[in-house]
Design a protein around this motif. Structure first.
Motif, mmCIF file in Angstrom:
data_model
loop_
_atom_site.group_PDB
_atom_site.id
_atom_site.type_symbol
_atom_site.label_atom_id
_atom_site.label_comp_id
_atom_site.label_asym_id
_atom_site.label_seq_id
_atom_site.Cartn_x
_atom_site.Cartn_y
_atom_site.Cartn_z
ATOM 1 N N UNK A 181 0.827 -1.217 0.000
ATOM 2 C CA UNK A 181 0.000 0.000 0.000
ATOM 3 C C UNK A 181 0.857 1.262 0.000
ATOM 4 N N UNK A 182 1.961 1.193 -0.760
ATOM 5 C CA UNK A 182 2.850 2.339 -0.886
ATOM 6 C C UNK A 182 3.840 2.527 0.241
ATOM 7 N N UNK A 183 3.786 1.658 1.260
ATOM 8 C CA UNK A 183 4.688 1.758 2.410
ATOM 9 C C UNK A 183 5.781 0.698 2.299
ATOM 10 N N UNK A 184 7.031 1.109 2.462
ATOM 11 C CA UNK A 184 8.150 0.169 2.386
ATOM 12 C C UNK A 184 8.115 -0.778 3.578
ATOM 13 N N UNK A 185 8.172 -2.071 3.294
ATOM 14 C CA UNK A 185 8.095 -3.083 4.353
ATOM 15 C C UNK A 185 9.360 -3.913 4.476
ATOM 16 N N UNK A 186 10.337 -3.690 3.621
ATOM 17 C CA UNK A 186 11.590 -4.446 3.668
ATOM 18 C C UNK A 186 12.787 -3.525 3.685
ATOM 19 N N UNK A 187 13.976 -4.119 3.627
ATOM 20 C CA UNK A 187 15.226 -3.360 3.561
ATOM 21 C C UNK A 187 16.128 -3.991 2.507
ATOM 22 N N UNK A 188 16.568 -3.176 1.564
ATOM 23 C CA UNK A 188 17.538 -3.607 0.558
ATOM 24 C C UNK A 188 18.632 -2.554 0.532
ATOM 25 N N UNK A 189 19.807 -2.895 1.073
ATOM 26 C CA UNK A 189 20.848 -1.881 1.256
ATOM 27 C C UNK A 189 22.244 -2.475 1.082
ATOM 28 N N UNK A 190 23.156 -1.656 0.571
ATOM 29 C CA UNK A 190 24.567 -2.009 0.550
ATOM 30 C C UNK A 190 24.927 -3.200 -0.317
ATOM 31 N N UNK A 191 24.182 -3.418 -1.397
ATOM 32 C CA UNK A 191 24.496 -4.535 -2.285
ATOM 33 C C UNK A 191 25.491 -4.112 -3.368
ATOM 34 N N UNK A 192 26.341 -5.048 -3.770
ATOM 35 C CA UNK A 192 27.414 -4.772 -4.721
ATOM 36 C C UNK A 192 27.167 -5.542 -6.017
ATOM 37 N N UNK A 193 27.284 -4.830 -7.144
ATOM 38 C CA UNK A 193 27.189 -5.433 -8.468
ATOM 39 C C UNK A 193 28.528 -5.271 -9.169
ATOM 40 N N UNK A 194 29.181 -6.392 -9.481
ATOM 41 C CA UNK A 194 30.474 -6.378 -10.171
ATOM 42 C C UNK A 194 30.286 -6.788 -11.625
ATOM 43 N N UNK A 195 30.694 -5.926 -12.547
ATOM 44 C CA UNK A 195 30.629 -6.230 -13.973
ATOM 45 C C UNK A 195 32.072 -6.377 -14.474
ATOM 46 N N UNK A 196 32.434 -7.605 -14.791
ATOM 47 C CA UNK A 196 33.831 -7.919 -15.078
ATOM 48 C C UNK A 196 34.153 -7.794 -16.564
ATOM 49 N N UNK A 197 35.448 -7.742 -16.877
ATOM 50 C CA UNK A 197 35.908 -7.683 -18.255
ATOM 51 C C UNK A 197 35.386 -8.886 -19.031
ATOM 52 N N UNK A 198 34.857 -8.631 -20.225
ATOM 53 C CA UNK A 198 34.349 -9.708 -21.067
ATOM 54 C C UNK A 198 32.894 -10.048 -20.828
ATOM 55 N N UNK A 199 32.299 -9.496 -19.785
ATOM 56 C CA UNK A 199 30.889 -9.780 -19.491
ATOM 57 C C UNK A 199 29.989 -8.911 -20.367
ATOM 58 N N UNK A 200 28.711 -9.333 -20.458
ATOM 59 C CA UNK A 200 27.771 -8.646 -21.336
ATOM 60 C C UNK A 200 26.402 -8.581 -20.673
#
Length: 285
Positions: A181-200
């Protein structure tokens, strides 16, 4: 059946090399093909796993492989997830999921999910292919398609050495937090996305507005990124000779950009009408 069910629960290192069909038919069904738990315990798929949900089944409750409590699930074979998830991490104890070969998502679902225990790890060194979500199914819930989904969990790390392909209406990578109902009920924080050489990465990388502290590391990555960041906290690090180009038209907010050894190309502070006649905007740094 109803409730959790596993074809194989490994508490010691094992390899599966056959063909397996997994289906969660009911609204409360939670079907998993291969499930691994325990520190330094590895469960490897060298075969083929087909996983699906019935008409009343929910995609996020049924999966081909799941890891928990320090375990590692490794896919060297083929996973086909139809109205289901390919690989995921359970809610107890950090764990690791690795795709070295192929995951295909059909109709609705996710290829790899970090949505359980925080501080978990996911690696794609193969191919994740996501089709356009269909209009019906998923137990009557909204349809979606994600190559990698990170939701309601923090301090995880995803690394892409391979290829993620998302068709129209799907996203290559999705970082979300639950809302009711428009109210945040979880927590998603401090996540890391690594995109390496050769990846697509083909398709949108979407970060929801209420997500915090995401970091993208372009580690030698070469290519265009369809980044749609709606959050106010995103750090991009460009290094190891990376050449990162942000696709126009998403109006992403980048709170910090650090270029150590590489190149970051992005349009900024510009609103316009795109080729389809829709209002679009460029990035804000």
């Amino acid at each position: 059946g109803e409730g959790p069910a596993y074809f194989l629960h490994a508490e010691e290192t094992k390899t599966f090399d056959k063909t397996l069909w997994v289906s969660g038919e009911g609204e409360k069904s939670k079907a998993t093909g291969l499930y691994v738990t325990g520190e330094d315990v590895k469960l490897t798929n060298e075969g083929t796993i087909y996983v699906s949900s019935g008409e009343k089944g929910k995609s996020w409750q049924n999966r081909a492989m799941m890891a928990g409590k320090g375990g590692e699930a490794l896919n060297n074979g083929l996973i086909v997830a139809k109205n289901a998830y390919g690989m995921s991490v359970e809610s107890v104890g950090p764990a690791t999921i690795i795709n070295n070969n192929g995951i295909v998502v059909e109709e609705t679902g996710a290829g790899m999910e970090l949505g359980g225990a925080s501080s978990s790890t996911a690696v794609n060194a193969g191919l994740i292919s996501v089709a356009t979500p269909t209009k019906e199914g998923n137990g009557g819930m909204p349809r979606f398609g994600h190559g990698v989904l990170i939701k309601d969990t923090s301090n995880n790390e995803f690394t892409n050495y391979g290829t993620i392909e998302a068709a129209k209406g799907a996203t290559a990578i999705e970082v979300q937090v639950s809302k009711e109902d428009g109210v945040v009920t979880g927590t998603t924080a401090g996540n890391i996305l690594n995109f390496e050489a050769g990846s697509k990465i083909v398709g949108e990388v979407h970060i929801q507005a209420e997500v915090t502290g995401t970091v993208i590391n372009a580690n030698g990555f070469q290519g265009e990124l369809a980044l749609n960041n709606e959050s106010k906290q995103l750090t991009i690090n460009v290094k190891d000779g990376a050449d990162l180009r942000l696709k126009d038209g998403y109006g992403s907010i980048i709170s910090d950009a650090v270029v150590e050894n590489g190149k970051l190309t992005a349009s900024i502070w510009q609103s316009y009408t795109d080729a389809e006649g829709k209002e679009a905007a460029d990035n804000v740094f």
